[in-house]
Design a protein around this motif. Structure first.
Motif, PDB file in Angstrom:
ATOM      1  N   CYS A  42      37.967 -70.015   2.405  1.00  0.00           N
ATOM      2  CA  CYS A  42      36.769 -70.743   1.961  1.00  0.00           C
ATOM      3  C   CYS A  42      35.595 -69.815   1.683  1.00  0.00           C
ATOM      4  CB  CYS A  42      36.372 -71.783   3.012  1.00  0.00           C
ATOM      5  SG  CYS A  42      37.594 -73.098   3.232  1.00  0.00           S
ATOM      6  N   GLY A  43      35.702 -68.541   2.068  1.00  0.00           N
ATOM      7  CA  GLY A  43      34.672 -67.579   1.710  1.00  0.00           C
ATOM      8  C   GLY A  43      33.393 -67.727   2.516  1.00  0.00           C
ATOM      9  N   TYR A  44      32.283 -67.356   1.881  1.00  0.00           N
ATOM     10  CA  TYR A  44      31.000 -67.267   2.572  1.00  0.00           C
ATOM     11  C   TYR A  44      29.970 -68.273   2.065  1.00  0.00           C
ATOM     12  CZ  TYR A  44      32.988 -62.790   3.995  1.00  0.00           C
ATOM     13  OH  TYR A  44      33.813 -61.817   4.492  1.00  0.00           O
ATOM     14  N   GLU A  45      30.365 -69.182   1.199  1.00  0.00           N
ATOM     15  CA  GLU A  45      29.386 -70.122   0.654  1.00  0.00           C
ATOM     16  C   GLU A  45      28.840 -71.056   1.727  1.00  0.00           C
ATOM     17  OE1 GLU A  45      27.889 -70.225  -2.269  1.00  0.00           O
ATOM     18  OE2 GLU A  45      28.943 -68.356  -2.692  1.00  0.00           O
ATOM     19  N   LEU A  46      29.679 -71.479   2.663  1.00  0.00           N
ATOM     20  CA  LEU A  46      29.202 -72.316   3.768  1.00  0.00           C
ATOM     21  C   LEU A  46      28.171 -71.560   4.593  1.00  0.00           C
ATOM     22  CD1 LEU A  46      29.293 -74.798   5.597  1.00  0.00           C
ATOM     23  CD2 LEU A  46      31.317 -73.814   6.711  1.00  0.00           C
ATOM     24  N   GLN A  47      28.433 -70.301   4.891  1.00  0.00           N
ATOM     25  CA  GLN A  47      27.486 -69.499   5.666  1.00  0.00           C
ATOM     26  C   GLN A  47      26.166 -69.333   4.921  1.00  0.00           C
ATOM     27  OE1 GLN A  47      26.619 -66.079   4.848  1.00  0.00           O
ATOM     28  NE2 GLN A  47      25.368 -65.781   6.700  1.00  0.00           N
ATOM     29  N   ARG A  48      26.239 -69.091   3.619  1.00  0.00           N
ATOM     30  CA  ARG A  48      25.005 -68.904   2.845  1.00  0.00           C
ATOM     31  C   ARG A  48      24.177 -70.181   2.798  1.00  0.00           C
ATOM     32  NH1 ARG A  48      28.728 -65.959  -1.472  1.00  0.00           N
ATOM     33  NH2 ARG A  48      28.630 -63.816  -0.665  1.00  0.00           N
ATOM     34  N   GLN A  49      24.835 -71.323   2.675  1.00  0.00           N
ATOM     35  CA  GLN A  49      24.082 -72.574   2.613  1.00  0.00           C
ATOM     36  C   GLN A  49      23.466 -72.914   3.965  1.00  0.00           C
ATOM     37  OE1 GLN A  49      26.263 -75.770   0.806  1.00  0.00           O
ATOM     38  NE2 GLN A  49      24.569 -77.225   0.959  1.00  0.00           N
ATOM     39  N   ARG A  94      21.270 -70.243  12.251  1.00  0.00           N
ATOM     40  CA  ARG A  94      21.957 -68.964  12.062  1.00  0.00           C
ATOM     41  C   ARG A  94      23.455 -69.217  12.129  1.00  0.00           C
ATOM     42  NH1 ARG A  94      24.091 -64.591  15.246  1.00  0.00           N
ATOM     43  NH2 ARG A  94      24.176 -62.737  13.938  1.00  0.00           N
ATOM     44  N   CYS A  95      24.122 -68.920  11.013  1.00  0.00           N
ATOM     45  CA  CYS A  95      25.566 -69.153  10.934  1.00  0.00           C
ATOM     46  C   CYS A  95      26.297 -67.822  10.953  1.00  0.00           C
ATOM     47  CB  CYS A  95      25.907 -69.939   9.661  1.00  0.00           C
ATOM     48  SG  CYS A  95      27.662 -70.328   9.512  1.00  0.00           S
ATOM     49  N   MET A  96      27.292 -67.714  11.820  1.00  0.00           N
ATOM     50  CA  MET A  96      28.111 -66.508  11.936  1.00  0.00           C
ATOM     51  C   MET A  96      29.504 -66.783  11.379  1.00  0.00           C
ATOM     52  SD  MET A  96      27.070 -65.566  15.860  1.00  0.00           S
ATOM     53  CE  MET A  96      28.420 -64.398  15.995  1.00  0.00           C
ATOM     54  N   VAL A  97      30.025 -65.818  10.639  1.00  0.00           N
ATOM     55  CA  VAL A  97      31.423 -65.841  10.207  1.00  0.00           C
ATOM     56  C   VAL A  97      32.176 -64.884  11.122  1.00  0.00           C
ATOM     57  CG1 VAL A  97      33.025 -65.532   8.306  1.00  0.00           C
ATOM     58  CG2 VAL A  97      30.682 -66.275   7.850  1.00  0.00           C
ATOM     59  N   VAL A  98      33.200 -65.368  11.804  1.00  0.00           N
ATOM     60  CA  VAL A  98      33.869 -64.567  12.830  1.00  0.00           C
ATOM     61  C   VAL A  98      35.274 -64.203  12.385  1.00  0.00           C
ATOM     62  CG1 VAL A  98      32.495 -65.622  14.648  1.00  0.00           C
ATOM     63  CG2 VAL A  98      34.709 -66.606  14.071  1.00  0.00           C
ATOM     64  N   ALA A  99      35.770 -63.097  12.933  1.00  0.00           N
ATOM     65  CA  ALA A  99      37.116 -62.611  12.609  1.00  0.00           C
ATOM     66  C   ALA A  99      38.157 -63.462  13.324  1.00  0.00           C
ATOM     67  CB  ALA A  99      37.251 -61.156  13.020  1.00  0.00           C
ATOM     68  N   PRO A 100      39.021 -64.168  12.594  1.00  0.00           N
ATOM     69  CA  PRO A 100      39.992 -65.057  13.258  1.00  0.00           C
ATOM     70  C   PRO A 100      41.009 -64.315  14.111  1.00  0.00           C
ATOM     71  CG  PRO A 100      40.403 -64.946  10.890  1.00  0.00           C
ATOM     72  CD  PRO A 100      39.103 -64.247  11.127  1.00  0.00           C
ATOM     73  N   PRO A 143      28.797 -60.731   6.297  1.00  0.00           N
ATOM     74  CA  PRO A 143      29.025 -61.351   4.977  1.00  0.00           C
ATOM     75  C   PRO A 143      28.389 -60.525   3.854  1.00  0.00           C
ATOM     76  CG  PRO A 143      27.275 -62.502   6.140  1.00  0.00           C
ATOM     77  CD  PRO A 143      27.792 -61.462   7.090  1.00  0.00           C
ATOM     78  N   PRO A 144      29.083 -60.340   2.736  1.00  0.00           N
ATOM     79  CA  PRO A 144      28.494 -59.606   1.615  1.00  0.00           C
ATOM     80  C   PRO A 144      27.530 -60.482   0.828  1.00  0.00           C
ATOM     81  CG  PRO A 144      30.672 -60.356   1.021  1.00  0.00           C
ATOM     82  CD  PRO A 144      30.457 -60.773   2.457  1.00  0.00           C
ATOM     83  N   SER A 145      26.647 -59.834   0.091  1.00  0.00           N
ATOM     84  CA  SER A 145      25.809 -60.573  -0.841  1.00  0.00           C
ATOM     85  C   SER A 145      26.671 -61.032  -2.021  1.00  0.00           C
ATOM     86  CB  SER A 145      24.666 -59.695  -1.343  1.00  0.00           C
ATOM     87  OG  SER A 145      25.171 -58.593  -2.089  1.00  0.00           O
ATOM     88  N   ARG A 146      26.129 -61.913  -2.836  1.00  0.00           N
ATOM     89  CA  ARG A 146      26.895 -62.394  -3.990  1.00  0.00           C
ATOM     90  C   ARG A 146      27.205 -61.248  -4.952  1.00  0.00           C
ATOM     91  NH1 ARG A 146      23.880 -67.199  -2.966  1.00  0.00           N
ATOM     92  NH2 ARG A 146      25.253 -69.029  -2.823  1.00  0.00           N
TER      93      ARG A 146
END
Length: 379
Positions: A65-72, A80-86, A121-124
């Motif tokens: 699903c990428g990083y769009e949820l985190q960016r929004q 503050r939303c974190m994307v974690v390593a599964p 997360p990377p920038s767009r």
């Protein structure tokens, strides 16, 4: 952390989000399910802000699903939303029941305990550059498979090219002259040639687009530093820069080596110490690029005409580090492969690990000086 933080774990999928929320000074976890489109996420933000009195910290696992949820979610100042390593999320070995609700609750608990590893997360713009480089590698692999299928088809029919190397101009002329009596076999050959021509054209187009991106203001300077090293042309340097976005997240050369999975694995207990092969975790694409570049250092140190051209206009400190790497890695190759009789593949991986340290030194120094330059001009 403060006591007024609201914790939220999100199990994210393409069509739905399973949300688990723990409010301050409450023991019961609230859970619900919502859609994964932008409007539903906007409503989720409003609901979280209405429930929570203060700061909201949430997380979900990195995935397709990428990083769009985190960016929004991060677009709101209270969230503050974190994307974690599964792969680094702690799991109970005896747990045999897995549902979206349980996964969301599990993420919430591990987030609150501080047991999760965050993915930067990377920038767009960085994500677009990385996708371009990775797609180019996918096309390269498709071309390789197409070439293999074509050669094996010719070999089954006893047609073998013996006048030199494959995929040269002479080979392509010979290939265009091959004819079969059977119409079906000729149709297969014609379709393979068309497919190969299309893939080669796509490769040329992608290479041109990557070189154009590397010459842009965003990447030109950093790509130039990497091109000072032996084994990195514009494409290879751009791949390194695109994969190592937000470079300051790597605190040391060892941190970067660990991220690339080129450090030895270890299983030690008490007085027993056992080290194995490299861990092969993290970024496998960049690890392969570095190993391919490390093969160049088995040759004697030499500044070729092409390397001299790539170093034109580059800072003296970057060239000095690249020269130091060239001499150091060649000495290591001779010591390990010739004196100690180690396998060449194992030695090359060891050289790739040390090459990573030199790349870290160049990028770290260059980016530090680049960050300090506006401050010095303002002063």
């Amino acid at each position: 952390m403060g006591q007024d933080i609201t914790w939220a774990g999100i199990d994210a999928h393409k069509d739905s989000l399973s949300v688990a929320v723990l409010l301050p000074e409450e023991e019961e976890i609230r859970q619900w399910r919502t859609r994964a489109d932008r409007l539903a996420i906007a409503r989720l933000i409003k609901k979280l802000k209405k429930l929570a009195p203060g700061q909201i910290v949430c997380c979900y696992e990195a995935g397709p699903c990428g990083y769009e949820l985190q960016r929004q979610l991060d677009s709101d100042e209270r969230i503050r939303c974190m994307v974690v390593a599964p792969s680094l999320v702690p799991r109970k070995p005896g747990q045999r029941v897995k549902t979206d609700r349980r996964d969301a609750r599990h993420l919430l608990g591990q987030l609150r305990a501080g047991e999760l590893t965050e993915v930067y997360p990377p920038s767009r713009e960085d994500e677009a550059a990385r996708d371009l480089c990775r797609y180019r590698d996918q096309v390269r692999r498709d071309r390789m498979r197409c070439r293999h299928r074509l050669l094996k088809m010719l070999l089954r029919r006893g047609v073998v090219y013996r006048a030199g190397k494959h995929w040269t101009h002479r080979f392509h002329l010979w290939l265009a002259a091959v004819r079969f009596e059977e119409e079906a076999a000729q149709a297969v050959l014609d379709h393979m040639l068309v497919e190969l021509t299309q893939l080669e054209e796509r490769m040329r187009s992608l290479d041109a687009r990557i070189e154009e991106l590397a010459s842009s203001d965003r990447y030109r300077e950093v790509v130039g530093w990497v091109r000072c090293f032996r084994g990195f042309d514009t494409i290879g340097a751009m791949i390194v820069v695109a994969e190592l976005y937000a470079f300051f997240r790597f605190r040391s050369p060892r941190h970067l080596m660990s991220y690339l999975g080129i450090v030895p694995s270890e299983h030690s207990s008490g007085e027993s110490h056992c080290r194995g092969g490299i861990t092969k975790t993290g970024n496998s694409y960049l690890r392969r690029i570095l190993v391919q570049a490390a093969w160049n250092y088995r040759h004697l140190p030499k500044v070729t005409r092409e390397l001299e051209r790539r170093r034109e206009g580059q800072p003296a400190w970057a060239i000095e580090i690249a020269e130091k790497a060239q001499h150091r890695l060649h000495r290591r190759y001779r010591h390990l492969a010739l004196a100690r009789r180690k396998g060449k593949n194992k030695v090359t991986v060891a050289l790739a690990r040390e090459l990573t340290g030199f790349l870290w030194a160049v990028l770290h120094r260059g980016l530090v000086e680049k960050a300090q330059a506006p401050q010095s001009r303002a002063a």
